[in-house]
Scaffold this active site. Structure first.
Site, PDB file in Angstrom:
ATOM      1  N   CYS A 206      37.732  -9.315 105.566  1.00 16.63           N
ATOM      2  CA  CYS A 206      38.981  -9.116 104.814  1.00 16.63           C
ATOM      3  C   CYS A 206      40.190  -8.897 105.714  1.00 16.63           C
ATOM      4  CB  CYS A 206      38.829  -7.917 103.879  1.00 16.63           C
ATOM      5  SG  CYS A 206      37.523  -8.120 102.659  1.00 16.63           S
TER       6      CYS A 206
ATOM      7  N   TYR B 125      33.082 -10.574  96.656  1.00 14.39           N
ATOM      8  CA  TYR B 125      32.885  -9.343  97.426  1.00 14.39           C
ATOM      9  C   TYR B 125      34.167  -8.506  97.431  1.00 14.39           C
ATOM     10  CZ  TYR B 125      33.346  -6.362 101.437  1.00 14.39           C
ATOM     11  OH  TYR B 125      33.649  -5.291 102.232  1.00 14.39           O
TER      12      TYR B 125
ATOM     13  N   GLY C 193      37.902  -1.682 107.780  1.00 18.12           N
ATOM     14  CA  GLY C 193      36.823  -1.954 106.844  1.00 18.12           C
ATOM     15  C   GLY C 193      36.184  -3.289 107.192  1.00 18.12           C
ATOM     16  N   CYS C 194      35.713  -3.995 106.191  1.00 18.15           N
ATOM     17  CA  CYS C 194      35.041  -5.277 106.396  1.00 18.15           C
ATOM     18  C   CYS C 194      35.938  -6.247 107.165  1.00 18.15           C
ATOM     19  CB  CYS C 194      34.658  -5.880 105.052  1.00 18.15           C
ATOM     20  SG  CYS C 194      33.966  -7.538 105.179  1.00 18.15           S
ATOM     21  N   PHE C 195      35.439  -6.754 108.286  1.00 17.74           N
ATOM     22  CA  PHE C 195      36.287  -7.632 109.092  1.00 17.74           C
ATOM     23  C   PHE C 195      36.572  -8.962 108.415  1.00 17.74           C
ATOM     24  CE2 PHE C 195      32.284  -7.927 112.052  1.00 17.74           C
ATOM     25  CZ  PHE C 195      31.552  -8.619 111.088  1.00 17.74           C
TER      26      PHE C 195
END
Length: 197
Positions: free
Chosen positions: A37, A178, A33-35
């Site tokens: 994180c 976020y 997913g979002c890098f």
């Protein structure tokens, strides 16, 4: 002559020690997913020397973030980890990876949807593949659900723009907001239980 010999000896020693240091490190590449994180859980591990947010698995050289999220490059957001295998093993990195992704969701991760946000393990060699396959099988049994996370050969890595690197450090309030709004921690808790202290 003596000074020249000493200079050559020092130069040779520096070359030797730098090549030994380079050989003593290894790389792991994970999409989750979002890098933003995916950096923090690895940054805190002893033996992890560096994490870089970037892109892998696509067909476009040096893609921008905007190109990747539009979905035209085939890339996935990843974190590339440089680590010291004398201090931490690839198997241990895999354990951390699994507990920071939803392995049963192949369509993205948490609130981020699409190919660029899929969970994926890019293996750098056959030993990494063997360990990743064994780990994936173990996770599937533990979850009592098919693990949909692909294991693919690593081909190339492209670093994301500077503002993405260490985003959680540079923009802690925005990062936490976020992460919370994306439902990441809630889903991870459902899957794996409360995180270990």
């Amino acid at each position: 002559m003596g000074q020249l010999f000493r200079s050559l000896a020092v130069g040779f020693f520096l070359l030797l020690t730098s090549s030994v240091g380079a050989a003593a490190t290894a790389k792991a590449t994970f999409g989750g997913g979002c890098f933003w994180c995916m950096e923090p859980p690895f940054d805190k591990l002893d033996g992890v020397l560096e994490t870089i947010s970037g892109f892998s698995g696509g067909h476009v050289k040096n893609p921008t973030y905007e190109q990747v999220v539009r979905g035209n490059t085939g890339h996935t957001e990843v974190v590339q980890i440089t680590y010291d295998p004398e201090k931490i093993t690839y198997a241990e990195l895999l354990e951390v990876f699994w507990r920071n992704v939803d392995p049963v969701d192949a369509g993205g991760q948490f609130c981020d949807r699409g190919h660029s946000y899929r969970p994926v393990i890019f293996v750098h060699d056959e030993e990494q593949r063997r360990l990743a396959e064994a780990s994936k099988s173990k996770i599937s049994k533990g979850l009592n659900h098919k693990n949909l996370t692909p294991i693919e050969p690593f081909k190339a890595f492209y670093s994301a723009e500077d503002y993405h690197q260490n985003y959680y450090v540079k923009n802690p309030v925005r990062y936490k907001y976020y992460r919370y709004r994306c439902g990441r921690d809630q889903r991870l808790k459902d899957l794996w239980g409360a995180p270990k202290a």
